[in-house]
Design an enzyme around this catalytic site. Sequence first.
Site, mmCIF file in Angstrom:
data_model
loop_
_atom_site.group_PDB
_atom_site.id
_atom_site.type_symbol
_atom_site.label_atom_id
_atom_site.label_comp_id
_atom_site.label_asym_id
_atom_site.label_seq_id
_atom_site.Cartn_x
_atom_site.Cartn_y
_atom_site.Cartn_z
ATOM 1 N N ASP A 97 0.854 -1.192 0.000
ATOM 2 C CA ASP A 97 0.000 0.000 0.000
ATOM 3 C C ASP A 97 0.897 1.251 0.000
ATOM 4 O O ASP A 97 1.799 1.366 0.832
ATOM 5 C CB ASP A 97 -0.859 -0.050 1.279
ATOM 6 C CG ASP A 97 -1.969 0.981 1.290
ATOM 7 O OD1 ASP A 97 -2.394 1.417 0.209
ATOM 8 O OD2 ASP A 97 -2.422 1.329 2.402
ATOM 9 N N GLY A 144 -8.865 5.780 0.963
ATOM 10 C CA GLY A 144 -9.533 6.650 1.941
ATOM 11 C C GLY A 144 -11.014 6.403 2.058
ATOM 12 O O GLY A 144 -11.805 7.331 2.151
ATOM 13 N N ASN A 179 -10.232 0.678 -0.406
ATOM 14 C CA ASN A 179 -9.255 0.584 0.690
ATOM 15 C C ASN A 179 -9.837 1.043 2.021
ATOM 16 O O ASN A 179 -10.368 2.145 2.121
ATOM 17 C CB ASN A 179 -8.052 1.490 0.387
ATOM 18 C CG ASN A 179 -7.159 0.946 -0.695
ATOM 19 O OD1 ASN A 179 -7.531 0.026 -1.411
ATOM 20 N ND2 ASN A 179 -5.980 1.511 -0.813
HETATM 21 P P1 13P Z 1 -8.945 5.006 5.329
HETATM 22 O O1 13P Z 1 -8.038 5.865 6.152
HETATM 23 O O2 13P Z 1 -10.157 5.762 4.902
HETATM 24 O O3 13P Z 1 -9.277 3.730 5.987
HETATM 25 O O4 13P Z 1 -8.160 4.648 3.969
HETATM 26 C C1 13P Z 1 -7.196 3.621 3.957
HETATM 27 C C2 13P Z 1 -6.396 3.612 2.710
HETATM 28 O O5 13P Z 1 -6.665 4.266 1.732
HETATM 29 C C3 13P Z 1 -5.223 2.727 2.678
HETATM 30 O O6 13P Z 1 -4.483 2.883 1.513
HETATM 31 O O1 G3H Z 2 -3.277 4.903 3.534
HETATM 32 C C1 G3H Z 2 -2.661 4.668 4.559
HETATM 33 C C2 G3H Z 2 -3.016 3.474 5.358
HETATM 34 O O2 G3H Z 2 -4.086 3.741 6.223
HETATM 35 C C3 G3H Z 2 -1.800 2.971 6.084
HETATM 36 O O3 G3H Z 2 -1.492 3.789 7.153
HETATM 37 O O4 G3H Z 2 0.929 4.307 6.829
HETATM 38 O O5 G3H Z 2 -0.151 4.487 9.093
HETATM 39 O O6 G3H Z 2 0.272 2.248 8.074
HETATM 40 P P1 G3H Z 2 -0.014 3.707 7.823
HETATM 41 ZN ZN ZN Z 3 -4.512 4.901 0.748
#
Ligand code: 13P
Ligand code: G3H
Ligand code: ZN
Length: 332
Positions: free
Chosen positions: A93, A235, A277
């Site tokens: 990610d 998001g 996500n």
């Molecule tokens: P949220 O913060 O809305 O859960 O989004 C997570 C995300 O986009 C991880 O890549």
């Molecule tokens: O988009 C981000 C994800 O919620 C991951 O968050 O970088 O704090 O692990 P993190």
């Molecule tokens: Zn993200």
Amino acid sequence: MVSYVELGLVNTVELFKKAVSGGYALPAYNFNNLEQLQAIIMACVETKSPVILQVSAGARKYANQNLLKNMAKGAVEYAHELGCDIPIVLHLDHGDTLELCKDCIESGFSSVMIDGSHHSFEDNIALTKKVVEFAHSRKDYVTVEGELGVLAGVEDDVSSEHSNYTQPEEVEEFVKKTGVDSLAISIGTSHGRTKFKPEQCTRDANGVLIPPPLRFDILEEIEKRIPGFPIVLHGSSSVPMEYVHMIEKFGGHLKDSVGIPEEQLRKAAKSAVCKINIDSDGRLAMTALIRKVLAEQSEEFDPRKILGPARDELKKLYAHKNNNVLGSAGRV
Ligand code: 13P
Ligand code: G3H
Ligand code: ZN
């Protein structure tokens, strides 16, 4: 070096084809620890849903990349033991460099995201293309997600003329020149639990913030330009008020929390959006239940008794999303 095939994992090619034609989205859930992973697998087996397990750079740092990779391998065996061989993708990610993507690909990830969205259009294309060339030249094809447009944050004015929504006129060129397998776009979602500033929202009779709607007009324009191409929404947590209130009841402070309403995600999932996500909602559910147990059972000190209820709640949350929001339930 290890290939994801040896770990029992799959890439996203077939899963995205089915999701786009079937009008649903795959859940992409982040994990950093055992309880999150157990909850994801239990929920996805129970609902018979394919799943994308997401690992961020932060997760790699927190939990160690080798442990996470082997946990994903274990997840394949765990799903089998629970009685359903659901397809499992291990996805990086928000990869931000070619080196990080290469490292993940060589250690068994079946899919990576290269997030060049903060670069210029040309630099984003150049970086994304390099990752695609590396990923696609592997013996076992690794899929790549790129991103165009910057997700709005609380710092941005999403209603401004100069917002960072994805520009539909750029998508064809980006997809063609980079060769990506999927594209993350910006249509009004954003990361975290405060997705909009209060002044961007209205309030209902109880004072709860109601966010501005997602820009489905931009999504439609993008779909016209790249018909059937797999689209990703980051998001996309809904920030359930039930958890926010529970956290506040037991001593937390989460002012101005607001997420993306579930009906809007359902609508998106029926389009070419085939990966959604979700991370923050899991964090909220876990924190809420951990706070509750610690507040109500002051003598408890067995971590299993503290984390167990959080894991149960997470499982419930993920099953609900698969069944009622993403439409991925029963798609195995
Ligand atoms: P949220 O913060 O809305 O859960 O989004 C997570 C995300 O986009 C991880 O890549
Ligand atoms: O988009 C981000 C994800 O919620 C991951 O968050 O970088 O704090 O692990 P993190
Ligand atoms: Zn993200």
